[in-house]
Design a protein around this motif. Structure first.
Motif, PDB file in Angstrom:
ATOM      1  N   ARG A  64       0.846  -1.193   0.000  1.00 16.64           N
ATOM      2  CA  ARG A  64       0.000   0.000   0.000  1.00 16.64           C
ATOM      3  C   ARG A  64       0.881   1.242   0.000  1.00 16.64           C
ATOM      4  NH1 ARG A  64      -5.298  -1.214   3.742  1.00 16.64           N
ATOM      5  NH2 ARG A  64      -6.275  -2.582   2.220  1.00 16.64           N
ATOM      6  N   ILE A  65       0.544   2.164  -0.885  1.00 15.49           N
ATOM      7  CA  ILE A  65       1.380   3.347  -1.107  1.00 15.49           C
ATOM      8  C   ILE A  65       0.555   4.611  -0.911  1.00 15.49           C
ATOM      9  CG2 ILE A  65       2.789   4.579  -2.807  1.00 15.49           C
ATOM     10  CD1 ILE A  65       3.063   1.781  -4.244  1.00 15.49           C
ATOM     11  N   LEU A  66       1.127   5.550  -0.178  1.00 19.21           N
ATOM     12  CA  LEU A  66       0.582   6.901  -0.062  1.00 19.21           C
ATOM     13  C   LEU A  66       1.454   7.797  -0.919  1.00 19.21           C
ATOM     14  CD1 LEU A  66      -1.062   9.263   1.177  1.00 19.21           C
ATOM     15  CD2 LEU A  66       0.612   9.247   3.062  1.00 19.21           C
ATOM     16  N   SER A  67       0.837   8.521  -1.847  1.00 17.36           N
ATOM     17  CA  SER A  67       1.575   9.397  -2.746  1.00 17.36           C
ATOM     18  C   SER A  67       0.986  10.794  -2.670  1.00 17.36           C
ATOM     19  CB  SER A  67       1.468   8.861  -4.176  1.00 17.36           C
ATOM     20  OG  SER A  67       2.037   9.760  -5.093  1.00 17.36           O
ATOM     21  N   GLN A  93      -1.933  17.238  -4.750  1.00 13.36           N
ATOM     22  CA  GLN A  93      -2.492  15.966  -5.195  1.00 13.36           C
ATOM     23  C   GLN A  93      -2.097  14.861  -4.219  1.00 13.36           C
ATOM     24  OE1 GLN A  93      -2.360  15.504  -9.602  1.00 13.36           O
ATOM     25  NE2 GLN A  93      -1.028  17.299  -9.445  1.00 13.36           N
ATOM     26  N   ILE A  94      -3.071  14.027  -3.899  1.00 14.33           N
ATOM     27  CA  ILE A  94      -2.861  12.916  -2.966  1.00 14.33           C
ATOM     28  C   ILE A  94      -3.477  11.668  -3.593  1.00 14.33           C
ATOM     29  CG2 ILE A  94      -3.303  12.038  -0.635  1.00 14.33           C
ATOM     30  CD1 ILE A  94      -3.885  14.995   0.167  1.00 14.33           C
ATOM     31  N   ALA A  95      -2.797  10.535  -3.455  1.00 13.48           N
ATOM     32  CA  ALA A  95      -3.350   9.284  -3.973  1.00 13.48           C
ATOM     33  C   ALA A  95      -2.984   8.125  -3.061  1.00 13.48           C
ATOM     34  CB  ALA A  95      -2.834   9.017  -5.386  1.00 13.48           C
ATOM     35  N   LEU A  96      -3.870   7.160  -3.021  1.00 16.32           N
ATOM     36  CA  LEU A  96      -3.602   5.879  -2.378  1.00 16.32           C
ATOM     37  C   LEU A  96      -3.498   4.856  -3.495  1.00 16.32           C
ATOM     38  CD1 LEU A  96      -6.180   5.909   0.578  1.00 16.32           C
ATOM     39  CD2 LEU A  96      -3.786   6.618   0.595  1.00 16.32           C
ATOM     40  N   LEU A  97      -2.431   4.085  -3.471  1.00 13.92           N
ATOM     41  CA  LEU A  97      -2.182   3.073  -4.498  1.00 13.92           C
ATOM     42  C   LEU A  97      -1.969   1.739  -3.811  1.00 13.92           C
ATOM     43  CD1 LEU A  97       0.451   5.343  -6.162  1.00 13.92           C
ATOM     44  CD2 LEU A  97      -1.785   4.902  -7.146  1.00 13.92           C
ATOM     45  N   GLU A  98      -2.321   0.669  -4.517  1.00 17.11           N
ATOM     46  CA  GLU A  98      -2.136  -0.658  -3.939  1.00 17.11           C
ATOM     47  C   GLU A  98      -1.704  -1.633  -5.025  1.00 17.11           C
ATOM     48  OE1 GLU A  98      -4.253  -3.537  -0.690  1.00 17.11           O
ATOM     49  OE2 GLU A  98      -5.517  -2.125  -1.756  1.00 17.11           O
ATOM     50  N   THR A 120      -4.871   2.515  -8.577  1.00 17.62           N
ATOM     51  CA  THR A 120      -5.228   3.672  -7.771  1.00 17.62           C
ATOM     52  C   THR A 120      -6.484   3.337  -6.984  1.00 17.62           C
ATOM     53  OG1 THR A 120      -4.304   5.164  -9.431  1.00 17.62           O
ATOM     54  CG2 THR A 120      -5.814   6.130  -7.817  1.00 17.62           C
ATOM     55  N   VAL A 121      -6.376   3.406  -5.669  1.00 12.97           N
ATOM     56  CA  VAL A 121      -7.505   3.141  -4.793  1.00 12.97           C
ATOM     57  C   VAL A 121      -8.352   4.400  -4.659  1.00 12.97           C
ATOM     58  CG1 VAL A 121      -8.168   2.525  -2.426  1.00 12.97           C
ATOM     59  CG2 VAL A 121      -6.252   1.355  -3.539  1.00 12.97           C
ATOM     60  N   ALA A 122      -7.692   5.532  -4.483  1.00 13.84           N
ATOM     61  CA  ALA A 122      -8.388   6.813  -4.334  1.00 13.84           C
ATOM     62  C   ALA A 122      -7.417   7.931  -4.657  1.00 13.84           C
ATOM     63  CB  ALA A 122      -8.912   6.972  -2.911  1.00 13.84           C
ATOM     64  N   SER A 123      -7.968   9.050  -5.111  1.00 15.80           N
ATOM     65  CA  SER A 123      -7.133  10.221  -5.351  1.00 15.80           C
ATOM     66  C   SER A 123      -7.914  11.470  -4.995  1.00 15.80           C
ATOM     67  CB  SER A 123      -6.651  10.279  -6.802  1.00 15.80           C
ATOM     68  OG  SER A 123      -7.740  10.413  -7.683  1.00 15.80           O
ATOM     69  N   LEU A 124      -7.168  12.508  -4.693  1.00 19.90           N
ATOM     70  CA  LEU A 124      -7.766  13.758  -4.256  1.00 19.90           C
ATOM     71  C   LEU A 124      -6.915  14.901  -4.783  1.00 19.90           C
ATOM     72  CD1 LEU A 124      -9.808  15.258  -2.369  1.00 19.90           C
ATOM     73  CD2 LEU A 124      -8.177  14.879  -0.516  1.00 19.90           C
ATOM     74  N   ARG A 125      -7.559  15.904  -5.342  1.00 18.36           N
ATOM     75  CA  ARG A 125      -6.864  17.103  -5.821  1.00 18.36           C
ATOM     76  C   ARG A 125      -7.448  18.295  -5.073  1.00 18.36           C
ATOM     77  NH1 ARG A 125      -5.478  18.619 -11.891  1.00 18.36           N
ATOM     78  NH2 ARG A 125      -4.433  16.664 -11.525  1.00 18.36           N
ATOM     79  N   ILE A 126      -6.565  19.111  -4.509  1.00 19.68           N
ATOM     80  CA  ILE A 126      -6.991  20.303  -3.774  1.00 19.68           C
ATOM     81  C   ILE A 126      -6.453  21.519  -4.502  1.00 19.68           C
ATOM     82  CG2 ILE A 126      -6.940  21.496  -1.562  1.00 19.68           C
ATOM     83  CD1 ILE A 126      -6.045  18.682  -0.401  1.00 19.68           C
TER      84      ILE A 126
END
Length: 142
Positions: free
Chosen positions: A2-5, A14-19, A27-33
Motif C-alpha cells: 500500500r502506497i501513499l503518494s 495531489q494525494i493518492a492511495l495506491l495498492e 489507484t484506490v483513491a485520489s484527491l486534488r486540492i
C-alpha cells in the motif's frame, strides 16, 4: 503493498492511495486540492488533514502504508519542501521507505523515448527536460 503518494510542488495539491494487486499497481483513491485564491499556502496547509481524510474514507490506517511517494518538482520551492518534509516525517514516524519522484520523469516514463517533456511553471515560465532511450527498461505507453 500500500502506497501513499502526494505532491505539493504545483498549485494543486495531489494525494493518492495506491495498492499492488496481483503485481499491478492500482489507484484506490485520489484527491486534488486547488487553491481557493492565488495563495498556495492554503492548499499546502490542507495536506495532512486531507491525508487523514483519504485514509479514513478508504478504511486505511497509517500503519497500513508500506511506502510514501513524494513529488519533488519541478515547481514551487516551498511546495517541494512541504512534500519532502511531510514524506520524511511520515517515513521516520512510521518506519517506512520514502521515494522521491520528479514529475517530468514520471511523465516521460509514459512515453516512448527519446522524449522531451515541458510543463508550465506559471507566469510565462516553463520546466523542460529531455530523456534519452533507456535500452534496459521496457517501453511504457499511455
Amino acid at each position: 503493498m500500500r502506497i501513499l503518494s502526494f505532491d505539493t510542488s504545483t498549485p494543486d495539491v495531489q494525494i493518492a492511495l495506491l495498492e499492488d494487486v496481483s503485481g499491478e499497481v492500482v489507484t484506490v483513491a485520489s484527491l486534488r486540492i486547488s487553491p481557493a485564491d492565488s495563495s498556495r499556502q492554503e492548499s499546502a496547509s490542507k495536506l495532512i488533514p486531507s491525508i487523514d481524510q483519504i485514509l479514513k474514507e478508504n478504511r486505511w490506517r497509517k500503519t497500513d502504508i508500506d511506502l510514501v511517494v513524494a513529488g519533488v518538482g519541478p515547481g514551487s520551492f516551498t511546495g517541494a519542501r512541504v512534500s519532502v518534509i511531510t514524506a520524511r516525517s511520515l517515513g521516520q514516524g512510521l518506519v517506512l521507505g520514502v521515494l522521491p519522484i520528479c514529475t517530468l520523469e514520471l511523465l516521460a516514463r509514459r512515453c516512448v523515448r527519446p522524449v522531451a517533456v515541458i510543463s508550465s511553471g506559471g507566469a510565462g515560465h516553463y520546466f523542460a527536460a529531455t530523456y534519452a532511450p533507456d535500452l534496459n527498461a521496457p517501453a511504457m505507453l499511455p
